[in-house]
Write an enzyme that holds these catalytic residues in place. Structure first.
Site, short mmCIF file in Angstrom:
data_model
loop_
_atom_site.label_atom_id
_atom_site.label_comp_id
_atom_site.label_asym_id
_atom_site.label_seq_id
_atom_site.Cartn_x
_atom_site.Cartn_y
_atom_site.Cartn_z
N CYS A 9 40.88 45.44 51.14
CA CYS A 9 41.16 44.01 51.24
C CYS A 9 39.87 43.24 50.97
O CYS A 9 38.82 43.63 51.48
CB CYS A 9 41.70 43.70 52.63
N LEU A 10 39.98 42.17 50.22
CA LEU A 10 38.80 41.36 49.95
C LEU A 10 38.26 40.70 51.21
O LEU A 10 37.09 40.30 51.25
CB LEU A 10 39.12 40.30 48.89
N HIS A 23 49.57 38.96 54.40
CA HIS A 23 48.51 37.97 54.63
C HIS A 23 49.10 36.61 55.00
O HIS A 23 48.64 35.96 55.94
CB HIS A 23 47.63 37.79 53.38
N GLY A 81 44.67 41.25 44.10
CA GLY A 81 45.52 40.25 44.70
C GLY A 81 44.71 39.40 45.65
O GLY A 81 43.66 39.83 46.14
N GLN A 112 42.93 33.71 52.33
CA GLN A 112 41.70 34.46 52.13
C GLN A 112 40.58 33.59 51.56
O GLN A 112 39.44 34.04 51.47
CB GLN A 112 41.94 35.66 51.22
N HIS A 134 51.22 43.68 50.72
CA HIS A 134 49.92 43.32 51.30
C HIS A 134 49.73 41.80 51.31
O HIS A 134 49.35 41.21 52.32
CB HIS A 134 48.82 44.01 50.49
N GLU A 135 50.00 41.16 50.16
CA GLU A 135 49.79 39.71 50.06
C GLU A 135 50.80 38.93 50.90
O GLU A 135 50.45 37.93 51.53
CB GLU A 135 49.80 39.26 48.60
#
Length: 182
Positions: free
Chosen positions: A104-105, A150, A56, A61, A146-147
Site C-alpha cells: 500500500c502506498l 480504503h 491504485g 490516501q 483494496h481501493e
C-alpha cells in the site's frame, strides 16, 4: 475503462497520507459535486499514483475523504486496466480466496500476505455522474477490493491476521514514517 485523457495527467503530485492518519480509518463521503474540482482531484491522483509507482490510489490516501479511486493494473490475462471510479461500491467479490502479497502506498516499503477473492465487480460513476461497472480478476480484482476498502476506512493490515498482522504492524511502527493507530 478509459475516461478522456486523464491518465496522461496534467495533475500535481500530492503528499501521501500514511498509516495512522485518521482520514485512512474513517469511511469517505460520496461525491456530490461533479465539477472541475473533481477532474482536478482525479488528475492529481493519477500523477501521485504514478510518481509513487503504485497500481491504485484512493482519494483519502492524499487526504481527501471522498469516494474516488484511480488504478493502472493488470488482470489474470495480462490485460492492463487504466481508469478511475467515483462513488464506487464493491457489489461482488467471489471465486477463490487467494492470500497474496499486498502492499500500500500508505505503508511504503511494506507488504503482507492478504486474503482476497480472485473476482470482483465494482459499480460507480464517471466524472459526469454516469454509471460505470468494472469487473476484475486476479491482481486487478485485488486492486479493486483494496481501493474500495480504503474508501470504507479499512487498510489492508485490517484484513491480515495472526503473525502476519503482528509482523507488518511492527515493521510499520519501526519505519521512518511509522505511526500506527491500530
Amino acid at each position: 475503462m478509459r475516461h478522456g485523457s486523464i491518465p496522461g495527467s496534467s495533475g500535481h503530485v500530492r503528499p501521501l497520507t500514511l498509516l495512522g492518519d485518521p482520514v485512512l480509518h474513517r469511511p469517505c463521503a460520496d461525491v456530490t459535486d461533479f465539477g472541475p474540482s473533481l477532474t482536478r482531484l482525479v488528475e492529481d491522483m493519477f500523477a501521485t499514483m504514478y510518481a509513487a509507482q503504485g497500481v491504485g490510489l484512493a482519494a483519502n490516501q492524499i487526504g481527501e475523504a471522498l469516494r474516488v479511486f484511480v488504478y493502472d493494473c493488470e488482470d489474470d490475462d495480462d490485460v492492463r486496466h487504466v481508469g478511475y471510479v467515483v462513488n464506487p461500491r464493491l457489489v461482488e467479490a467471489d471465486g477463490v480466496v487467494i492470500r497474496g502479497p499486498e502492499g500500500c502506498l500508505s505503508l511504503p516499503g511494506l507488504e503482507a500476505g492478504t486474503p482476497r477473492f480472485d473476482h470482483a465487480r465494482v459499480e460507480g460513476q464517471d466524472l459526469h455522474g454516469d454509471p460505470v461497472v468494472l469487473h476484475g480478476t486476479g491482481w486487478f480484482a485485488r486492486c479493486l477490493q483494496h481501493e474500495c476498502d480504503h474508501l470504507a476506512g479499512t487498510v489492508y493490515t485490517d484484513r491480515v491476521t495472526g503473525w502476519r498482522r503482528s509482523r507488518v504492524l511492527r515493521q510499520a511502527a519501526k519505519a521512518p514514517w511509522g505511526k500506527t493507530s491500530r
